[in-house]
Design an enzyme around this catalytic site. Structure first.
Site, short mmCIF file in Angstrom:
data_model
loop_
_atom_site.label_atom_id
_atom_site.label_comp_id
_atom_site.label_asym_id
_atom_site.label_seq_id
_atom_site.Cartn_x
_atom_site.Cartn_y
_atom_site.Cartn_z
CD GLU A 234 -2.62 1.27 2.61
OE1 GLU A 234 -3.66 1.95 2.62
OE2 GLU A 234 -2.25 0.60 3.59
CD GLU A 367 1.48 11.48 13.58
OE1 GLU A 367 1.33 12.71 13.56
OE2 GLU A 367 0.83 10.71 12.82
#
Length: 397
Positions: A234, A367
């Site tokens: 992905e 993050e």
């Protein structure tokens, strides 16, 4: 036919044969796509009989370029990006031969659109904390739970789905991966209206959905391992996509700069140059990443490209708004659309600015990606994880 037996000239010959037998000017689109798949020119690096030639991945660019020059139809890759970039490599690696033969062809031709049932309200960045339960019942699994942020679920025929099958072991060990029929009884798709006004995202409720064990990918309890293949692909699909020079979101900004000299200021000029260089750097990183893919499966380096892609898109779309001045503050396209794909190029600067905010969340938050880069690329110590060896059922929620 083996990878060592296939070279560039062999591929060009197969393309010529395809075009001779199926002239794009007279052949119906779906018939041409089926013929291309059967000729092994869909994914040349896939096995023979599954859309490929067992050939080096690098030869795919020759196929794509020659078919484009001949005016051949493509499979609308942006519409079926989740299937192409995420489901297909996962099915290829972990699927049975029967699963590969059933799903890969209609996935590639676009006859069956796929979505991804991963994130949950309490398990987004920490995907392994997911709680959607799958309980074995004979030859089926009964699945109940809720998924969220599911792009294109309203148009999907199938989904890649990760579930909790064993709550008594640590969270990464008790997951199992399935192919879910989005038309099955108990599957409910609800739109999530976004900041742009439209709803390409959805939340999906699964209520006692029966999934045959024949639609399980990988072994029971190995869902995290299978999901890692999906997630790595992905991030490459998002951050490593092939774009031309001065492509992506920098293109409309650069064009506006050339066409509207009255909007220019020295400060905006410096920022545009900086972002143009960053865009070109990212394009070259994507090229290098695709070259690495030719040698094997994607690694954590895809997280670098995806992180850079997200931050660049947000910076460029912000610059475009400033460059447009008062015009950039207008946005009147609040229609509740249900698009099947993201269309940055076909919309205005207001849409690009708002939609780019989601780039740092979808496909793994920035993050999380920074942690992956720190640990797996730079080799830095991992953060303390107090829940690593705790049974999922005992985790605080």
């Amino acid at each position: 036919m083996t990878a060592t037996a296939v070279d560039a000239e062999t591929v060009r010959g197969l393309v010529r044969d395809l075009l001779t037998a199926h002239d794009p000017k007279t052949t119906e689109r779906s018939a041409f796509l089926h013929a291309r798949f059967d000729a092994g020119l869909a994914w040349v690096h896939f096995p023979v009989g599954l859309g490929g030639l067992d050939a080096p991945r690098a030869l795919q660019s020759i196929v794509d370029a020659e078919l484009k020059a001949a005016g051949a139809p493509d499979n609308n890759p942006r519409r079926i990006g989740i299937g192409l970039g995420m489901a297909a490599p996962t099915v290829l690696r972990f699927g049975t031969q029967e699963q590969r033969e059933r799903f890969l062809r209609p996935l590639w031709t676009g006859e069956e659109v796929w979505c991804q049932l991963f994130s949950e309200p309490g398990a987004g960045s920490d995907l392994a904390a997911l709680g959607t339960r799958a309980v074995r019942d004979g030859d089926d699994w009964v699945v109940t739970g809720q998924k969220v942020w599911t792009s294109g679920a309203h148009a999907a025929r199938f989904a890649i789905l990760v579930t909790r099958t064993d709550p008594d072991v640590p969270k990464h060990q008790g997951m199992t991966y399935f192919i879910c029929d989005m038309h099955a009884p108990g599957v409910e798709v609800r739109p999530l209206r976004q900041i742009t006004g439209e709803a390409e995202f959805n939340e999906v409720y699964l209520t006692e959905v029966r999934i045959p064990d024949a639609h399980r990918l990988g072994e029971v309890g190995e869902g995290w391992k299978v999901a890692q293949t999906t997630l790595m692909n992905e991030r490459v699909a998002i951050g490593g996509m092939e774009i031309p020079r001065e492509g992506g979101l920098i293109a409309p900004v650069a064009q506006t700069w050339r066409d509207r000299p009255e909007l220019r200021t020295p400060e905006l000029h410096d920022r545009l140059l900086k972002l143009w260089v960053e865009g070109e750097t990212l394009r070259l990183v994507g090229t290098r990443l695709r070259q690495q893919l030719a040698a094997g499966a994607p690694g954590p380096e895809g997280s670098v490209a995806k992180l850079a892609f997200s931050e660049l898109n947000q910076a460029v779309s912000g610059l475009e708004i400033e460059l447009m001045g008062e015009e950039g503050l207008t946005y009147d396209d609040w229609t509740m659309r249900r698009p099947e794909k993201v269309d940055f190029a076909g919309r205005g600067p207001g849409y690009r600015y708002l939609r780019a905010k989601g780039n740092s969340i979808e496909g793994g938050t920035s993050e999380v990606l920074r942690n992956i880069i720190a640990e797996r690329v730079l080799g830095l110590p991992s953060e303390p994880r107090v829940d690593k060896d705790v049974a999922w059922k005992d985790l605080p929620r």
